[in-house]
Design an enzyme around this catalytic site. Structure first.
Site, short mmCIF file in Angstrom:
data_model
loop_
_atom_site.label_atom_id
_atom_site.label_comp_id
_atom_site.label_asym_id
_atom_site.label_seq_id
_atom_site.Cartn_x
_atom_site.Cartn_y
_atom_site.Cartn_z
N ASP A 13 0.57 -1.11 0.12
CA ASP A 13 -0.12 0.12 -0.03
C ASP A 13 0.73 1.26 0.03
OD1 ASP A 13 -2.60 -1.18 0.08
OD2 ASP A 13 -1.86 -1.77 2.22
N ALA A 41 -3.49 -8.01 -5.39
CA ALA A 41 -2.96 -6.86 -5.34
C ALA A 41 -4.14 -5.99 -5.31
CB ALA A 41 -2.19 -6.56 -6.97
N HIS A 43 -3.85 -1.87 -6.26
CA HIS A 43 -3.06 -0.79 -6.82
C HIS A 43 -3.98 0.45 -7.25
CE1 HIS A 43 0.87 -3.44 -7.18
NE2 HIS A 43 0.36 -3.30 -5.76
#
Length: 456
Positions: A13, A41, A43
């Site tokens: 993060d 993930a 993102h």
């Protein structure tokens, strides 16, 4: 060609999606290579026009027209979730998402049975949960390590008969492993996940849904990656999660089943394009963040009210937690990954909301007479060393010690020049990229650390 290797120096993060998006825009980069991790993930990218997407498997440069994504052999893919993400990106106006995506033949594949087994194990742990995302990455990797020849890989998605046989074998094997756990607790969620193994339509529906993978010709050899890299000046290697979660060097059992250093990216470059100019970029917030359980020595309740972001509480990982900047853990991450060329520091927009910025560069000595080994040094853990190769029991003990440590916090004015200078001093590294918000337009190159690619 220039290769830009992004590595998170924390627990994840840190802003890898933001930096990836910024670099492809600034450099005109032609491709993003996912070099570790899997479908867990998260993102986040916000475009200058205000579009937002949390990239899970597609590279975080996908909003930029023409930018390709290669899911390398080191990525664990979730094929049905991948198709859902691609369709969602198309709904957001992103064109040609599938023609710009390729999956390595060697990438491991998560099945519904891996995911269900992962969730059952985590539920059965009760209060001792590890903070799994519940996607099935660890379950898939563990099976592949135990039996490489029977592991399901992306190449199998194009072989219908062999795929069905492997999938049936996985269902039977995982059911035998998992069923005993379900008798130890009455949690209704366990029964719900267990149904995945006994309903035939689960297997049939999964096989039908991933036919699109074959039709779209998404699976390819590493030669396509070599070709893509030869066709562009700049390629971004987008890491997943953070070094402090590394499978071997992280703090067990709160780790991931992935090598979170730049090792995989460097291995791919040596094999496909040796001699490539490489820039290793270590990414960190100006404070600590951790989603889920595990040690966070500088954790504080002063920061959460001041922070608003896309990553929030979820039933698998739990809450997002925050702490003051921990130079000890950051230096440890740098040691584990073998160093970086410069730092990218994100979330500096927090500073105007702070009266003072706090940081830690030492832990108080432990007074527990039952501790030994590292604890006997007095300033134990203030000089962490690479854990790879240590017995599992010793790694677990180190995690317990880190969870009970008392950080010695220092303060500085919450002014950006002061904080950036302090970070460079604490980590003995130049700071090349700074971010003051969630969008590529909030990111800036620091002039004195321009490298060749940014001089245009």
């Amino acid at each position: 060609m220039g290769a830009y290797l992004l590595v998170d120096l924390g627990f994840g993060d840190a802003g890898k999606g933001l930096v990836t998006d910024f670099l492809v825009r600034r450099l005109g980069g032609g491709g993003v290579v996912r070099y570790n991790g899997g479908a867990q993930a998260g993102h986040n990218v916000v475009t200058p026009e205000g579009r937002h997407h949390t990239f899970s498997q597609f590279g975080a440069g996908t909003f930029v027209e023409g930018v390709k994504t290669y899911l390398s052999r080191h990525v664990v893919i979730h094929p049905t979730a991948l198709l859902v993400e691609g369709d969602l990106l198309q709904q957001k106006g992103v064109g040609e998402v599938y023609s710009r995506l390729r999956i390595s033949e060697e990438a491991l594949v998560i099945t519904p049975f891996h995911q269900a087994a992962n969730r059952i194990r985590e539920i059965a742990r009760g209060k001792a949960r590890h903070g799994s995302c519940g996607v099935g990455v660890g379950e898939t990797v563990e099976d592949a390590l135990a039996s490489p020849k029977t592991a399901l890989r992306a190449a199998d998605l194009t072989r219908s008969h062999a795929l069905r046989q492997k999938l049936q074998a996985i269902r039977e094997q995982k059911y035998q492993q998992i069923h005993p756990l379900c008798s130890r607790t009455s949690d209704p969620l366990l029964a719900q996940e267990l149904e995945i193994f006994v309903r035939d339509e689960v297997l049939e529906n999964w096989l039908a849904s991933i036919e699109r993978i074959k039709r779209l010709e998404l699976v390819a050899s590493d030669e396509i990656l070599k070709q893509w890299m030869e066709e562009t000046e700049h390629v971004i290697f987008e890491g997943a999660q953070g070094v402090l979660l590394d499978a071997e060097a992280g703090f067990h059992p709160y780790t991931t089943w992935s090598n979170c250093t730049t090792h995989n990216a460097e291995e791919l470059l040596r094999a496909l394009l040796p001699g490539t100019t490489v820039y290793r970029i270590g990414i960190s917030r100006c404070y600590m963040v951790r989603h889920g359980p595990g040690p966070l020595p500088t954790e504080t309740q002063a920061l959460p009210p001041l922070i608003s972001e896309h990553n929030q509480f979820n039933p698998w990982q739990g809450a997002v937690r925050y702490g003051w900047f921990d130079a000890i853990l950051a230096r440890y991450a740098l040691q584990v990954t073998g160093g970086v060329d410069f730092l990218a520091v994100t979330h500096l927009d927090l500073l105007p909301r702070l009266d003072e910025w706090r940081y830690c560069r030492a832990y108080a000595p432990s007074h527990d007479p039952g501790e030994n080994g590292l604890a006997q040094e007095g300033k134990w853990l203030s000089s962490l060393r690479d854990q790879r190769g240590l017995p599992l029991a010793e790694r677990t003990r180190l995690t317990e010690m880190l969870g009970n440590v008392q950080p010695l916090l220092e303060s500085a004015p919450a002014k950006e020049p002061t904080v950036l200078s302090a970070l460079e001093t604490l980590l003995d590294l130049p700071l090349g990229i700074v971010s003051r918000g969630p969008c590529a337009t909030d990111v800036q190159i620091r002039g004195q650390y321009l490298f060749t690619a940014f001089r245009h």
